[in-house]
Scaffold this active site. Structure first.
Site, mmCIF file in Angstrom:
data_model
loop_
_atom_site.group_PDB
_atom_site.id
_atom_site.type_symbol
_atom_site.label_atom_id
_atom_site.label_comp_id
_atom_site.label_asym_id
_atom_site.label_seq_id
_atom_site.Cartn_x
_atom_site.Cartn_y
_atom_site.Cartn_z
ATOM 1 N N HIS A 66 44.530 48.097 71.854
ATOM 2 C CA HIS A 66 43.634 47.897 72.999
ATOM 3 C C HIS A 66 42.272 47.478 72.463
ATOM 4 C CE1 HIS A 66 42.104 51.793 71.815
ATOM 5 N NE2 HIS A 66 43.271 52.364 72.052
ATOM 6 N N HIS A 87 40.874 49.040 69.325
ATOM 7 C CA HIS A 87 41.384 48.522 68.043
ATOM 8 C C HIS A 87 40.720 47.173 67.710
ATOM 9 C CE1 HIS A 87 44.898 51.077 69.372
ATOM 10 N NE2 HIS A 87 44.702 51.537 68.160
ATOM 11 N N GLY A 132 38.480 54.689 64.019
ATOM 12 C CA GLY A 132 37.702 54.877 65.237
ATOM 13 C C GLY A 132 37.088 56.266 65.265
#
Ligand code: PAF
Length: 284
Positions: free
Chosen positions: A31, A34, A144
């Site tokens: 998504h 990323h 992340g």
């Protein structure tokens, strides 16, 4: 041009790269979060490798390993559009030719918060990350900040085991309504998604409070309201922790903290967090 490689192809590609390599490790179902990792990888290295592997070792019994979203074709489209140089998408037997006897232990930090809710999860994460580092031999790897505990543990992995890989990270990406992007958001019904917005609301409440204790109290009050109003919302934890150690912050904490949140919304477990810095009683 994006190349999809197996382990031998990956080794050949790695030998051919003269500049620096950034690895973006993922479990696919890519998504926009990323895509930010890919963009960051391009900024800091000459070549970008992505791994796509739903790692069975990090899922406990009864978790969503079987139904974890998998769509390699859609993932490859994104990789091509975003100029990923190489995609390593091994199957289980390529990654684990036999049941591993020796694995990485995430230690105490791996047994609290997400690690308490998902015993063995971080051992599985660190084991596969170490294996991916061995195979890709990146100069830097990009993670992340949404998985704050994972990020802190990967930082410890590379320092404690002298892996020689630099760890870079990218802030949480949120949808317009404030929900942090996650591959698991696709499990949510429209109503559950609305309920899940209690998580970003709790972060806002913490940000407007002053001092560590008040920030944690404000987040917990918001989430307790959500529990009262929505039977499908069940809070697991909302705790302010020291960013480096993931131990709970004392009320007068000063320094870098993370407010870590986890809740179940219907059948879906969601996590969120916010980095907060405390100087005396004020929050920067
Ligand atoms: O964050 C993830 O997607 C996974 O935990 C990781 C780092 C790719 C390891 O399987």
């Amino acid at each position: 041009m994006t190349r999809v490689v197996d382990t031998a192809g990956l080794a050949r590609w790695r030998e051919s790269v003269t500049g620096s390599v950034a690895l973006v490790p993922t479990m696919g179902a890519l998504h926009d979060g990323h895509r930010r990792l890919i963009a960051r990888a391009h900024e800091i290295a000459d070549a970008v490798a992505m791994s796509i592997f739903v790692n069975p070792l990090q899922f406990g019994p009864g978790e969503d390993f079987e139904r974890y979203p998998r769509d390699l074709d859609a993932d490859l489209e994104i990789c091509r559009a975003d100029g990923v140089d190489v995609v390593f998408a091994p199957d289980q037997s390529e990654m684990y030719p036999r049941e591993p006897e020796v694995t990485v232990s995430a230690g105490r930090m791996g047994t609290v918060f997400e690690g308490a809710a998902r015993p063995g999860h971080f051992d599985g994460v660190l084991t596969v990350v170490a294996k991916l580092f061995q195979r890709v031999r990146p100069d830097v790897a990009v993670f992340g900040q949404k998985d704050a505990q994972q990020l802190a543990l990967v930082e410890r992995l590379v320092t404690d085991l002298d892996l020689g890989v630099r760890i870079d990270s990218v802030p949480i990406v949120r949808d317009a309504d404030g929900l942090a992007l996650s591959s698991r958001n696709r499990y949510l019904s429209a109503r559950e998604r609305e309920t899940a917005l209690a998580l970003p609301r709790a972060i806002e409440a913490a940000r407007s409070a002053s001092g560590a204790q008040a920030a944690q109290d404000a987040a917990r009050a918001t989430l307790a309201d959500a529990e009262r109003q929505h039977p499908e919302f069940s809070l697991d934890y909302a705790t302010l922790v020291d960013r480096a150690t993931f131990t709970e912050c004392p009320p007068d904490f000063r320094g870098d903290a993370v407010l870590v949140l986890a809740a179940r919304v219907g059948a879906t477990r969601l996590i969120d967090n916010a980095s907060l810095h405390f100087v005396g009683q004020s929050l920067l």
